[in-house]
Every structure is written in structure tokens, then in C-alpha cells.
Design a protein around this motif. Structure first.
Motif, mmCIF file in Angstrom:
data_model
loop_
_atom_site.group_PDB
_atom_site.id
_atom_site.type_symbol
_atom_site.label_atom_id
_atom_site.label_comp_id
_atom_site.label_asym_id
_atom_site.label_seq_id
_atom_site.Cartn_x
_atom_site.Cartn_y
_atom_site.Cartn_z
ATOM 1 N N PRO A 68 -22.551 -6.065 -104.329
ATOM 2 C CA PRO A 68 -22.820 -6.805 -103.085
ATOM 3 C C PRO A 68 -23.048 -5.810 -101.953
ATOM 4 C CG PRO A 68 -20.515 -7.032 -103.748
ATOM 5 C CD PRO A 68 -21.209 -6.266 -104.827
ATOM 6 N N PRO A 69 -23.873 -6.156 -100.988
ATOM 7 C CA PRO A 69 -24.173 -5.223 -99.890
ATOM 8 C C PRO A 69 -23.022 -5.174 -98.882
ATOM 9 C CG PRO A 69 -25.328 -7.267 -99.547
ATOM 10 C CD PRO A 69 -24.642 -7.393 -100.878
ATOM 11 N N LEU A 70 -21.890 -4.642 -99.331
ATOM 12 C CA LEU A 70 -20.667 -4.633 -98.535
ATOM 13 C C LEU A 70 -20.855 -3.968 -97.172
ATOM 14 C CD1 LEU A 70 -17.601 -5.159 -98.373
ATOM 15 C CD2 LEU A 70 -17.277 -2.917 -99.411
ATOM 16 N N TRP A 71 -21.449 -2.768 -97.149
ATOM 17 C CA TRP A 71 -21.608 -2.047 -95.881
ATOM 18 C C TRP A 71 -22.565 -2.773 -94.944
ATOM 19 C CZ3 TRP A 71 -18.238 1.277 -94.275
ATOM 20 C CH2 TRP A 71 -17.456 1.948 -95.213
ATOM 21 N N ALA A 72 -23.634 -3.325 -95.491
ATOM 22 C CA ALA A 72 -24.571 -4.087 -94.660
ATOM 23 C C ALA A 72 -23.864 -5.305 -94.071
ATOM 24 C CB ALA A 72 -25.791 -4.510 -95.469
ATOM 25 N N GLY A 73 -23.032 -5.958 -94.875
ATOM 26 C CA GLY A 73 -22.282 -7.121 -94.386
ATOM 27 C C GLY A 73 -21.295 -6.763 -93.293
ATOM 28 N N LEU A 74 -20.606 -5.641 -93.459
ATOM 29 C CA LEU A 74 -19.647 -5.206 -92.436
ATOM 30 C C LEU A 74 -20.352 -4.874 -91.121
ATOM 31 C CD1 LEU A 74 -17.373 -2.900 -94.626
ATOM 32 C CD2 LEU A 74 -16.711 -5.076 -93.581
ATOM 33 N N ILE A 75 -21.448 -4.153 -91.222
ATOM 34 C CA ILE A 75 -22.205 -3.787 -90.015
ATOM 35 C C ILE A 75 -22.790 -5.029 -89.359
ATOM 36 C CG2 ILE A 75 -24.244 -2.540 -89.176
ATOM 37 C CD1 ILE A 75 -23.603 -0.452 -91.436
ATOM 38 N N ALA A 76 -23.314 -5.955 -90.165
ATOM 39 C CA ALA A 76 -23.889 -7.193 -89.621
ATOM 40 C C ALA A 76 -22.833 -8.012 -88.884
ATOM 41 C CB ALA A 76 -24.511 -8.023 -90.746
ATOM 42 N N THR A 77 -21.650 -8.121 -89.461
ATOM 43 C CA THR A 77 -20.576 -8.883 -88.810
ATOM 44 C C THR A 77 -20.195 -8.247 -87.481
ATOM 45 O OG1 THR A 77 -19.739 -9.635 -90.933
ATOM 46 C CG2 THR A 77 -18.203 -9.707 -89.072
ATOM 47 N N HIS A 120 -20.449 1.885 -103.963
ATOM 48 C CA HIS A 120 -18.999 1.901 -104.147
ATOM 49 C C HIS A 120 -18.477 3.186 -104.785
ATOM 50 C CE1 HIS A 120 -18.650 -2.105 -102.663
ATOM 51 N NE2 HIS A 120 -19.505 -2.554 -103.542
ATOM 52 N N GLN A 121 -19.332 3.983 -105.349
ATOM 53 C CA GLN A 121 -18.879 5.263 -105.895
ATOM 54 C C GLN A 121 -19.545 6.392 -105.107
ATOM 55 O OE1 GLN A 121 -21.073 7.257 -107.750
ATOM 56 N NE2 GLN A 121 -22.627 5.874 -108.485
ATOM 57 N N PRO A 122 -18.933 7.569 -105.080
ATOM 58 C CA PRO A 122 -19.365 8.624 -104.157
ATOM 59 C C PRO A 122 -20.831 9.040 -104.220
ATOM 60 C CG PRO A 122 -17.246 9.175 -105.100
ATOM 61 C CD PRO A 122 -17.726 7.942 -105.819
ATOM 62 N N SER A 123 -21.439 9.083 -105.404
ATOM 63 C CA SER A 123 -22.825 9.546 -105.467
ATOM 64 C C SER A 123 -23.839 8.411 -105.355
ATOM 65 C CB SER A 123 -23.070 10.324 -106.766
ATOM 66 O OG SER A 123 -23.012 9.444 -107.874
ATOM 67 N N LYS A 144 -46.507 2.084 -88.297
ATOM 68 C CA LYS A 144 -46.035 3.461 -88.091
ATOM 69 C C LYS A 144 -45.080 3.584 -86.908
ATOM 70 C CE LYS A 144 -50.161 4.963 -85.577
ATOM 71 N NZ LYS A 144 -49.867 5.519 -84.317
ATOM 72 N N ASN A 145 -45.057 2.591 -86.020
ATOM 73 C CA ASN A 145 -44.162 2.638 -84.859
ATOM 74 C C ASN A 145 -42.819 1.947 -85.096
ATOM 75 O OD1 ASN A 145 -46.031 4.014 -83.185
ATOM 76 N ND2 ASN A 145 -47.156 2.096 -82.966
ATOM 77 N N ARG A 146 -42.609 1.398 -86.299
ATOM 78 C CA ARG A 146 -41.369 0.706 -86.597
ATOM 79 C C ARG A 146 -40.210 1.701 -86.585
ATOM 80 N NH1 ARG A 146 -40.681 -4.131 -86.165
ATOM 81 N NH2 ARG A 146 -42.390 -4.732 -87.516
ATOM 82 N N LYS A 147 -39.156 1.377 -85.865
ATOM 83 C CA LYS A 147 -37.963 2.235 -85.781
ATOM 84 C C LYS A 147 -37.057 1.951 -86.971
ATOM 85 C CE LYS A 147 -38.507 3.621 -81.288
ATOM 86 N NZ LYS A 147 -39.912 3.777 -81.280
ATOM 87 N N ILE A 148 -36.688 3.020 -87.705
ATOM 88 C CA ILE A 148 -35.817 2.888 -88.871
ATOM 89 C C ILE A 148 -34.628 3.829 -88.705
ATOM 90 C CG2 ILE A 148 -35.621 3.078 -91.384
ATOM 91 C CD1 ILE A 148 -38.673 2.745 -91.538
ATOM 92 N N LEU A 149 -33.447 3.276 -88.872
ATOM 93 C CA LEU A 149 -32.208 4.042 -88.858
ATOM 94 C C LEU A 149 -31.688 4.072 -90.283
ATOM 95 C CD1 LEU A 149 -29.706 5.268 -87.331
ATOM 96 C CD2 LEU A 149 -28.830 2.936 -87.271
ATOM 97 N N ILE A 150 -31.439 5.253 -90.830
ATOM 98 C CA ILE A 150 -30.934 5.370 -92.198
ATOM 99 C C ILE A 150 -29.501 5.895 -92.125
ATOM 100 C CG2 ILE A 150 -31.299 6.342 -94.487
ATOM 101 C CD1 ILE A 150 -34.183 6.903 -93.712
ATOM 102 N N VAL A 151 -28.583 5.188 -92.774
ATOM 103 C CA VAL A 151 -27.191 5.612 -92.804
ATOM 104 C C VAL A 151 -26.696 5.652 -94.245
ATOM 105 C CG1 VAL A 151 -26.650 4.750 -90.500
ATOM 106 C CG2 VAL A 151 -26.307 3.269 -92.456
ATOM 107 N N GLY A 152 -25.788 6.566 -94.524
ATOM 108 C CA GLY A 152 -25.201 6.655 -95.858
ATOM 109 C C GLY A 152 -24.624 8.037 -96.117
ATOM 110 N N GLY A 153 -23.916 8.139 -97.210
ATOM 111 C CA GLY A 153 -23.265 9.398 -97.572
ATOM 112 C C GLY A 153 -24.242 10.526 -97.815
ATOM 113 N N HIS A 154 -25.357 10.250 -98.499
ATOM 114 C CA HIS A 154 -26.369 11.276 -98.774
ATOM 115 C C HIS A 154 -26.939 11.825 -97.470
ATOM 116 C CE1 HIS A 154 -29.641 13.158 -101.147
ATOM 117 N NE2 HIS A 154 -30.379 12.896 -100.076
#
Length: 166
Positions: A68-77, A120-123, A144-154
Motif C-alpha cells: 500500500p502507498p503508506l508514505w503517499a497516504g501519510l503525506i496526503a493526510t 517497506h524495506q531499506p532498498s 516540460k514545465n511541470r514541477k516534480i518533487l521526488i522524495v525517498g531513501g535513494h
């Protein structure tokens, strides 16, 4: 005739005041959310990237689990609780390719796209970068002007390399 206030009457008074206060707070939250929902613009779309086929090839058809998209759900809430309008695209669960994700983003036309590259696992975030990169490329190909924010462990571990390669 005057009745003295008993402890029960005082207690009921406090309870009704607390209920009234809570109802007022709920009404304020609902009104704020209604205003956000009524507005024509969408603040952010959070994307849980789809990587099944790219990472697991034919095994993805039957043998891979879909988290399940746990992190997306937490950020959305969190964002919704602060008055922002949010949608989640779960490309993994919906088996969406990069082009389909990009098309949905264009339909929704958010101010910002958040690519949530966690697992859910480190890699997991490194494994998810294959899909995230393809989806970001497809999104930028349509706008090409769309703003994208990328977040994550990598991304957190290898920010400069991620910018250079993705």
C-alpha cells in the motif's frame, strides 16, 4: 422554583460544552475542506511509482506483492489537514505504465507532482527508481514545465547522482 446544580448537572454542562466545542472545530475543518474541494485547482498529486514489470519481469504477473502507498497516504493526510487539495495515483496497484501516469497527471493538472519513492524495506526506493524515472520522463514529455518533487531513501542517499541520472 430554583433547583441547585448537582454534580451530575455540572458534569452534563461540561460535556455539552465540550461537545459543542468539538462540533464547532469539526464544522471549521469541514468548511475548509469544502473550500479546497470547491476550488478549480489541485495543489498536488502524489504518485506511488509502478515498478513491477520493470523490476520483476514476468514474475510481476503472479508472484510480487503490492505494498500500500503508506508514505503517499501519510503525506496526503498531512497536506489535507493543512488545507491543501491532494490526489494519489497508485501506479503499482493500478498497473499503470509511465504514459498512463503522465496522462492522468495532465488531466488533473496539479500545481505540483510528488513522486513518492519509498518502500517497506531499506532498498525499496532504489528498486522503485526504475518506474519513478520512467514516469518523470513521461510527465516532462507531456509538459516540460511541470514541477516534480521526488522524495525517498535513494534520493536522500544519492541526491547529486539522482539529479544527474534521472
Amino acid at each position: 422554583m430554583v433547583f441547585p446544580l448537582t454534580p451530575l448537572a455540572v458534569s452534563v454542562n461540561h460535556i455539552s460544552t465540550a461537545i459543542g466545542d468539538n462540533l464547532l472545530q469539526i464544522q471549521r475543518i469541514a468548511a475548509r475542506r469544502f473550500l479546497v474541494m470547491a476550488s478549480a485547482s489541485l495543489d498536488i498529486v502524489l504518485v506511488n511509482p509502478g515498478t513491477g514489470k520493470a523490476t520483476y519481469q514476468d514474475l510481476a504477473n503472479d508472484l510480487t506483492a503490492i505494498e500500500p502507498p503508506l508514505w503517499a497516504g501519510l503525506i496526503a493526510t498531512y497536506m489535507r489537514n493543512h488545507g491543501h487539495s491532494v490526489k494519489i495515483i497508485d501506479a503499482e496497484a493500478d498497473h499503470l505504465g509511465a504514459d498512463a501516469v503522465a496522462a492522468r497527471i495532465e488531466e488533473l493538472n496539479p500545481t505540483l507532482v510528488g513522486m513518492i519513492v519509498y518502500g517497506h524495506q531499506p532498498s525499496a526506493s532504489t528498486q522503485m527508481m526504475v518506474g519513478a524515472s520512467a514516469e518523470c520522463t513521461a510527465i516532462k514529455a507531456l509538459n516540460k514545465n511541470r514541477k516534480i518533487l521526488i522524495v525517498g531513501g535513494h534520493i536522500a542517499a544519492l541526491p547529486e547522482r539522482t539529479l544527474r541520472e534521472e
